[in-house]
Motif scaffolding. Structure first.
Motif, PDB file in Angstrom:
ATOM      1  N   ARG B  24      84.200  18.098 107.565  1.00 37.89           N
ATOM      2  CA  ARG B  24      85.393  18.177 106.689  1.00 37.89           C
ATOM      3  C   ARG B  24      86.446  17.177 107.153  1.00 37.89           C
ATOM      4  NH1 ARG B  24      86.603  23.304 107.062  1.00 37.89           N
ATOM      5  NH2 ARG B  24      85.481  23.848 105.162  1.00 37.89           N
ATOM      6  N   ARG B  27      85.364  13.615 106.425  1.00 38.24           N
ATOM      7  CA  ARG B  27      85.302  13.399 104.968  1.00 38.24           C
ATOM      8  C   ARG B  27      86.716  13.141 104.428  1.00 38.24           C
ATOM      9  NH1 ARG B  27      86.561  16.692 101.042  1.00 38.24           N
ATOM     10  NH2 ARG B  27      86.327  18.635 102.220  1.00 38.24           N
ATOM     11  N   THR B  33      86.063  13.428  98.207  1.00 36.47           N
ATOM     12  CA  THR B  33      85.980  14.844  97.851  1.00 36.47           C
ATOM     13  C   THR B  33      84.585  15.339  98.263  1.00 36.47           C
ATOM     14  OG1 THR B  33      84.997  14.383  95.691  1.00 36.47           O
ATOM     15  CG2 THR B  33      87.434  14.423  95.807  1.00 36.47           C
ATOM     16  N   GLN B  34      84.397  16.674  98.233  1.00 39.53           N
ATOM     17  CA  GLN B  34      83.063  17.205  98.554  1.00 39.53           C
ATOM     18  C   GLN B  34      82.035  16.687  97.557  1.00 39.53           C
ATOM     19  OE1 GLN B  34      83.921  21.422  98.616  1.00 39.53           O
ATOM     20  NE2 GLN B  34      84.162  21.423 100.854  1.00 39.53           N
ATOM     21  N   ALA B  38      78.794  14.531  98.425  1.00 34.73           N
ATOM     22  CA  ALA B  38      77.474  15.050  98.013  1.00 34.73           C
ATOM     23  C   ALA B  38      76.727  13.975  97.236  1.00 34.73           C
ATOM     24  CB  ALA B  38      77.656  16.299  97.143  1.00 34.73           C
ATOM     25  N   TRP B  46      77.574  19.724  94.796  1.00 33.14           N
ATOM     26  CA  TRP B  46      78.644  19.532  95.786  1.00 33.14           C
ATOM     27  C   TRP B  46      78.751  20.742  96.712  1.00 33.14           C
ATOM     28  CZ3 TRP B  46      82.548  23.050  96.101  1.00 33.14           C
ATOM     29  CH2 TRP B  46      82.701  23.918  95.001  1.00 33.14           C
ATOM     30  N   SER B  47      78.284  21.908  96.242  1.00 28.46           N
ATOM     31  CA  SER B  47      78.482  23.112  97.070  1.00 28.46           C
ATOM     32  C   SER B  47      77.646  23.038  98.359  1.00 28.46           C
ATOM     33  CB  SER B  47      78.134  24.363  96.273  1.00 28.46           C
ATOM     34  OG  SER B  47      76.758  24.376  95.962  1.00 28.46           O
ATOM     35  N   ILE B  49      77.703  20.544 100.379  1.00 28.64           N
ATOM     36  CA  ILE B  49      78.673  20.024 101.368  1.00 28.64           C
ATOM     37  C   ILE B  49      79.653  21.141 101.730  1.00 28.64           C
ATOM     38  CG2 ILE B  49      80.502  18.320 101.777  1.00 28.64           C
ATOM     39  CD1 ILE B  49      77.722  17.053 101.624  1.00 28.64           C
ATOM     40  N   SER B  50      80.065  21.903 100.751  1.00 32.42           N
ATOM     41  CA  SER B  50      81.000  23.000 101.017  1.00 32.42           C
ATOM     42  C   SER B  50      80.383  23.998 101.999  1.00 32.42           C
ATOM     43  CB  SER B  50      81.358  23.693  99.695  1.00 32.42           C
ATOM     44  OG  SER B  50      82.033  24.894  99.931  1.00 32.42           O
ATOM     45  N   GLU B  53      80.259  22.525 105.496  1.00 37.39           N
ATOM     46  CA  GLU B  53      81.565  22.493 106.154  1.00 37.39           C
ATOM     47  C   GLU B  53      81.965  23.880 106.653  1.00 37.39           C
ATOM     48  OE1 GLU B  53      84.298  20.542 103.484  1.00 37.39           O
ATOM     49  OE2 GLU B  53      83.440  18.553 103.931  1.00 37.39           O
TER      50      GLU B  53
END
Lengths: 81, 81
Positions: B24, B27, B33-34, B38, B46-47, B49-50, B53
């Motif tokens: 995070r 980045r 952004t995520q 991604a 993208w989730s 990457i979420s 993190e």
């Protein structure tokens, strides 16, 4: 940056081979056989270590930390060029 | 060394959380952004990457190298305490 167009199954074979060489080096420095290291890692199958040392296993970061702990080596050492 | 009695599904949640915090950090330093990160990693979702993190994904060493390359950060930085 041209997108890598690769996803989480992404493999970096060159890196995996380099890490494998280092696992073999530090295992021998520690005086462990592949079977002994596998057992320490909780793997019944010594060939898992053999495959790793040949760069054939895209293992997880957690497993890398486990190897570093068992072989008494700072994890960064496995990632040096 | 008492055998870890864990196998290749071994997870080091503490480490994964620390690495997630660093993903995070770097980045945001990179200004991505995520979703953008991604996409650079070839992940449509993208989730992923979420979750990373938040230390919820036991991803591979290859993927760690990919993140380091995209975020222009030496891979060792992600492993520092």
């Amino acid at each position: 940056m041209e997108s890598q167009k690769l996803n989480k199954h992404y493999r970096d074979d060159e890196r995996l081979h380099k890490i494998g060489d280092k696992i073999r080096f530090y295992r021998t420095v520690k005086g462990l056989t592949q079977a002994e290291l596998a057992q320490e890692c909780g793997d019944k199958d010594w060939s898992q270590i053999s495959r790793m040392e040949r760069g054939l296993v895209n293992f997880t970061v957690s497993y890398l930390f486990l190897l570093a702990k068992i072989l008494d080596v700072p994890v960064e050492k496995f990632l040096e060029d």
